[in-house]
Design a protein around this motif. Structure first.
Motif, mmCIF file in Angstrom:
data_model
loop_
_atom_site.group_PDB
_atom_site.id
_atom_site.type_symbol
_atom_site.label_atom_id
_atom_site.label_comp_id
_atom_site.label_asym_id
_atom_site.label_seq_id
_atom_site.Cartn_x
_atom_site.Cartn_y
_atom_site.Cartn_z
ATOM 1 N N ILE A 1 6.748 -2.060 0.816
ATOM 2 C CA ILE A 1 6.105 -0.802 0.404
ATOM 3 C C ILE A 1 5.563 -0.928 -1.020
ATOM 4 O O ILE A 1 6.220 -1.479 -1.894
ATOM 5 N N ARG A 2 4.355 -0.370 -1.206
ATOM 6 C CA ARG A 2 3.717 -0.410 -2.524
ATOM 7 C C ARG A 2 3.356 1.036 -2.862
ATOM 8 O O ARG A 2 2.289 1.509 -2.478
ATOM 9 N N TRP A 3 4.267 1.730 -3.550
ATOM 10 C CA TRP A 3 4.070 3.160 -3.772
ATOM 11 C C TRP A 3 2.820 3.436 -4.593
ATOM 12 O O TRP A 3 2.101 4.391 -4.318
ATOM 13 N N GLY B 1 0.210 1.975 -4.433
ATOM 14 C CA GLY B 1 -0.942 1.800 -3.522
ATOM 15 C C GLY B 1 -1.376 3.127 -2.914
ATOM 16 O O GLY B 1 -2.560 3.377 -2.693
ATOM 17 N N LEU B 2 -0.400 3.993 -2.665
ATOM 18 C CA LEU B 2 -0.710 5.318 -2.104
ATOM 19 C C LEU B 2 -1.581 6.111 -3.087
ATOM 20 O O LEU B 2 -2.552 6.770 -2.717
ATOM 21 N N ALA C 1 -3.441 4.776 -5.354
ATOM 22 C CA ALA C 1 -4.769 4.138 -5.397
ATOM 23 C C ALA C 1 -5.644 4.628 -4.248
ATOM 24 O O ALA C 1 -6.845 4.892 -4.428
ATOM 25 N N PHE C 2 -5.021 4.786 -3.083
ATOM 26 C CA PHE C 2 -5.782 5.270 -1.915
ATOM 27 C C PHE C 2 -6.316 6.673 -2.159
ATOM 28 O O PHE C 2 -7.474 6.976 -1.856
#
Lengths: 601, 172
Positions: free
Chosen positions: A5-7, A9-10, A12-13
Motif C-alpha cells: 500500500i502506498r497511502w 499515492g491516493l 496523488a490520484f
C-alpha cells in the motif's frame, strides 16, 4: 500489507483527478461552443455561430448567448438570430450520453437580421430572380397588320397544300406507270386470238376437241389471274384516292386552325384576363411555398435522423463503424429515451409585425423511440401590424414510413401596405393599403404536399397603370382595379416538396374580365374575320390547282374500270362456249362419255 | 531513449520486488491496450497510485502497449463485436446497458469491449510470466551479463554513465 500500500499515492490520484477536472471545467464551455457551431454549420450548410456557451454542472444546464444561423442563400443575413438559449439538462441521462432537456427557453428570436461577416461555407450560386423580372401577358389592343402577318408566318394551310400537291403529282406518275405494267389492250387482243383458235379446234374432230379442252382451261386461268391483279390494283388505287381526299378535307379546315393560332400568338384572346390573380400573386405565393419546402427539406434529416441508424426491433442494434472508433452496439432499454430530446421549448420571436410567443414540444431526432410527434403552437395578439395571429402544427415521424406533418395558420386584421403586385412596364399594379384575414392549412404526407388557403382582403387601396397611358385596355383595367375595395382569394398548392403547383383564383379575375373581356373579344373577332378573308384569298389559287390535279385521277380510274369490264366480257364469252357433241356419237367407246361430258368449268 | 533504457536497466537491476515491476507492467497492459480516456482506466490509475507498483514499469509499458493497441484495433473490434453480439451474453449486456456507470464506461463499443477482454485475459499470464522472467534474469543473466565484454564496453559508455548518475541521485 504496508509493503503493497502506498497511502501518499491516493493523495496523488486525487490531485491528478482534480487537475483533470479543472482542465475540463476550464475548457468545457469552449468545447461545447465549437461542438454546437460545427454540428449546426454542417446541418444548415452555412455558418452557425455563438457568442458564448456556459455549461453548469449543479444543476446541469446550458446557456447559449447570441446564436446566429446564417441563411445559406444569403450569406450576409441571418435566417434566425437568438439572443439567449437556456436549458436545463437531465444530469443522469447526460452520463448515459443522452441529452434530455426538460425545458428550453429561447428569448429574443429574430429573423432576417444582417450579419457583419459572410456566413457562407461554400460558394453561393447566384439566385434566380423570382418576382422582379416578370412581365404580365396582357391582351394586346393593337390590331396587327394581317398582310404583314401572312407574309411572315408559316401557315399550316399553305404547308398542307404544297405537300398534297407534290404527293398528287407523284401518285399520278406512279399509277400511270402501274397501268402500263397491268394487262391492257394488247393482252385482250391476244386472248381474242386464242378464243378464235379454240373455235377452229372445235371443228377438227375428236382429237381437236380433246386438245381444245385443255386449251380452254389454260385460257380461263390466264384471264382470271389477270382480272384478279387488275381488281387488286384498282382497289389499291381507290384506297389511295380516299386517303388523298381525306388530306384535301384537312386542307379545307386548316385555315381555321391558322386563325386560332395567330389570334393566340398576337394575344388577341381574352384568356389572358381569365386568371390575372395567378399572374399577380402566384409568383409571390410560389416563392413562399418554395422557401418553406426548402427549410422543411433541411429539417427532414433531423426528423428522421435516428431512424436511418435503426435496425429491427429484436436483438442488439449495431451502428455504422468508424475507423479506429469501433462500433456501438445498442441494447433494449427498460425506459427507452431518444439520444436527444427537448421536452418543452418556450420561444419568443420578434418579427416586424410584433412579438410572437409559442411553445414547441418534443423536439427530437428519434420520434419512433419517444412515440410522440413534435408539436408547436405560436400566437400573438394586438401586434403592430396584425390584430391576431395563431399558428399550430405537428411534425409526426413516429412511423417514419408514414410521416404526417401539418400546419395551420390564422391571421386576423393583417395590415397590408406598399406591396408591388406587378412591375410590368405596361401595367404596374401596387397595393397601397388594406386589411387581410388569412386562413391556411398545409399537409405533407411523405413527399406529397397539399395546402389550401383563403384570404379576405378589405379596405383595399390599389393603384394601377401609369400616367398618360393611352392604351385603351390598360386604362380600362386600371380603372377597374382602382375601384376594388374588397377581394376574396383562394390558393391551392399541390405537388411534391421538389415541385409544387400553385393555383390561385379570386374575384379579381371576374372584375377584370368584365372590364376588358368584351373589348378583347370584339377585337379578336375582327382580327379573325380579316385573317379568314386574307387566308382564303391566299390559298384560292393553290386550292384550284389541287382540285385540278384530282381530276387527273379520273382518267386513271376510268381506264381501270374499262380494263376490268373488257376482261370480264371475254371471260363471260369463253364460258358461254360449249363443246360439240355430234361427232362423239360416231366414235366407239366414247358414246357414253359424250352424254355426260362437259367442259370442266 | 537512452534515459528510458537506462531506467529499465535500473529497475531490473534494482532491489525492487519483481511483483511490483510485473504489476506495473500488467496495469500498463490494460491502460495501454484499451482507449485511454475510459472509465476503467481511472480505476487502473487509482490502483497504480494506491498500490506500491513500479511507476517506471507502468509508464514504459503504457507507451509500449499504446503503440501495439493501434495495430491491434481490427482484432479488438472483431473480438468485441463477437462478445457483444453473442446471444448467450445478451441478457448480461442488456442489464448492464441500463446502468449509468456501465454506459459511462462505454462497454457497448466494440473496441472498448474487445481490448478490455483481451487485456484482462492476458493480465494474469503476463503477471506470472514477467515475474518469472525478472527473477530468472536476476538469478542467471545479470551476473553473466556483468562479466561479458559487451557489458564491459557498455559500462565504459555514456549510457552507463547516465545510469550511474541516476543511481547517485537516487542514493543521494
Amino acid at each position: 500489507m504496508g509493503k503493497w500500500i502506498r497511502w501518499w499515492g491516493l493523495g496523488a490520484f486525487v490531485v491528478v483527478a482534480a487537475i483533470l477536472g479543472c482542465v475540463w471545467i476550464f475548457f468545457v464551455d469552449g468545447w461545447v461552443r465549437s461542438l454546437i457551431e460545427e454540428a449546426g454549420t454542417e446541418a444548415v450548410g452555412a455558418k452557425v455561430e455563438l457568442d458564448a456557451a456556459d455549461l453548469s454542472l449543479f444543476p446541469a444546464g446550458l446557456t447559449l448567448a447570441r446564436v446566429q444561423v446564417t441563411d445559406p442563400k444569403k450569406p450576409m443575413t441571418n435566417a434566425v438570430e437568438i439572443a439567449q438559449v437556456s436549458m436545463g439538462l437531465d444530469g443522469l441521462n447526460l452520463l448515459r450520453r443522452k441529452i434530455i432537456v426538460e425545458e428550453m427557453v429561447l428569448s429574443g428570436v429574430q429573423v432576417g437580421t444582417p450579419r457583419v461577416t459572410s456566413g457562407a461555407t461554400r460558394e453561393v450560386s447566384p439566385q434566380e430572380e423570382e418576382s422582379d423580372m416578370f412581365s404580365i401577358d396582357l391582351p394586346s389592343l393593337e390590331v396587327p397588320d394581317v398582310k404583314h402577318i401572312l407574309e411572315q408566318e408559316d401557315l399550316e394551310t399553305v404547308r398542307l397544300i404544297e405537300a398534297l400537291k407534290a404527293d398528287l403529282k407523284r401518285e399520278k406518275d406512279v399509277w400511270k406507270s402501274r397501268l402500263k405494267e397491268l394487262p391492257g389492250k394488247a393482252q385482250l387482243a391476244e386472248y381474242k386470238k386464242r378464243v378464235k383458235q379454240l373455235k377452229k379446234a372445235k371443228k377438227g374432230g375428236l382429237k381437236g376437241i380433246l386438245g381444245g379442252v385443255g386449251e380452254v382451261q389454260a385460257l380461263k386461268q390466264d384471264i382470271e389471274q389477270e382480272l384478279q391483279s387488275l381488281k387488286g390494283a384498282k382497289k389499291e388505287f381507290e384506297e389511295k384516292i380516299v386517303l388523298l381526299r381525306t388530306r384535301l378535307e384537312q386542307v379545307k379546315t386548316a385555315p381555321k386552325r391558322d386563325i386560332q393560332h395567330l389570334k393566340a400568338k398576337y394575344n388577341l384572346s381574352p384568356q389572358g384576363l381569365a386568371n390575372m390573380s395567378q399572374t399577380l400573386l402566384g409568383g409571390e405565393i410560389g416563392s413562399w411555398v418554395r422557401q418553406g419546402a426548402m427549410w422543411y427539406e433541411r429539417a427532414k434529416p433531423f426528423l428522421e435522423g435516428a431512424h436511418a441508424l435503426r435496425g429491427g426491433e429484436a436483438g442488439p442494434e449495431v451502428q455504422t463503424p468508424l475507423r479506429g472508433k469501433g462500433m456501438n452496439v445498442h441494447f433494449n432499454e427498460a425506459h427507452p429515451l431518444p439520444d436527444f430530446l427537448i421536452r418543452k421549448t418556450t420561444v419568443s420571436v420578434n418579427l416586424d409585425l410584433g412579438d410572437l410567443a409559442g411553445t414547441v414540444h418534443n423536439i427530437t431526432s428519434d420520434q419512433p423511440t419517444l412515440g410522440l410527434p413534435i408539436t408547436f403552437t405560436f400566437s400573438g395578439d394586438q401586434l403592430k401590424k396584425v390584430k391576431s395571429v395563431a399558428l399550430e402544427g405537428a411534425l409526426n415521424h413516429v412511423v417514419p414510413t408514414d410521416s404526417k406533418d401539418h400546419l395551420t395558420v390564422q391571421a386576423r386584421g393583417y395590415e397590408l401596405g406598399n406591396i408591388v403586385l406587378s412591375k410590368d412596364a405596361k401595367w404596374p399594379v401596387a397595393l397601397t393599403s388594406g386589411l387581410g384575414d388569412v386562413n391556411m392549412k398545409a399537409e405533407i404526407r411523405g413527399e406529397v404536399l397539399a395546402a389550401t388557403g383563403g384570404a379576405t382582403l378589405t379596405n383595399l387601396n390599389l393603384v394601377a397603370g401609369k400616367e398618360g397611358d393611352t392604351n385603351v385596355l390598360t386604362k380600362s383595367l386600371s380603372s377597374a382595379v382602382t375601384d376594388i375595395s374588397r377581394l376574396s382569394l383562394q390558393a391551392d398548392v399541390k405537388g411534391t416538396l421538389d415541385q409544387q403547383d400553385v393555383s390561385l383564383s379570386s374575384d379579381l379575375d371576374r372584375i377584370l374580365q368584365n372590364a376588358a373581356g368584351k373589348m378583347v373579344r370584339e377585337l379578336a373577332t375582327k382580327f379573325g374575320t380579316e385573317l379568314q378573308s386574307a387566308i382564303s384569298a391566299k390559298i384560292a389559287e393553290p386550292m384550284q390547282e389541287l382540285k385540278k390535279n384530282f381530276s387527273g385521277f379520273d382518267s386513271i380510274a376510268g381506264d381501270f374500270t374499262e380494263r376490268v369490264t373488257q376482261h370480264n366480257g371475254i371471260l363471260k364469252n369463253l364460258l358461254e362456249k360449249k363443246l360439240p357433241t355430234k361427232k362423239l356419237k360416231g366414235l366407239k367407246g366414247l358414246e357414253k362419255l359424250s352424254d355426260g361430258l362437259k367442259l370442266p368449268f | 531513449m537512452i534515459k528510458l533504457l537506462a531506467k529499465l536497466l535500473r529497475v531490473l537491476n534494482s532491489e525492487t520486488e519483481p511483483g511490483q515491476i510485473s504489476l506495473g507492467f500488467c496495469f500498463a497492459l490494460i491502460a495501454g491496450l484499451t482507449p485511454l480516456l475510459s472509465l476503467h482506466n481511472f480505476v487502473v490509475l487509482l490502483l497504480v497510485c494506491f498500490l506500491r507498483v513500479n511507476f517506471a514499469a507502468f509508464l514504459m509499458g503504457l507507451g509500449l502497449f499504446t503503440g501495439i493497441a493501434y495495430l491491434l484495433d481490427p482484432l479488438f473490434h472483431h473480438l468485441g463485436l463477437a462478445v457483444l453480439t453473442a446471444p448467450a451474453l445478451e441478457g448480461i449486456w442488456t442489464s448492464l446497458y441500463q446502468s449509468v456507470w456501465w454506459r459511462l464506461e462505454y462497454f457497448n463499443n466494440s473496441i472498448v469491449m474487445g481490448s478490455l477482454v483481451f487485456s484482462v485475459a492476458l493480465f494474469v499470464p503476463v503477471l506470472f510470466l514477467s515475474n518469472l522472467l525478472i527473477r530468472r534474469y536476476r538469478q542467471h543473466i545479470l551476473a553473466w551479463v556483468q562479466k561479458t565484454k559487451i557489458m564491459q564496453m557498455f559500462k565504459a559508455s555514456k549510457l552507463y554513465e547516465t545510469y550511474q548518475t541516476l543511481s547517485a541521485w537516487r542514493n543521494g
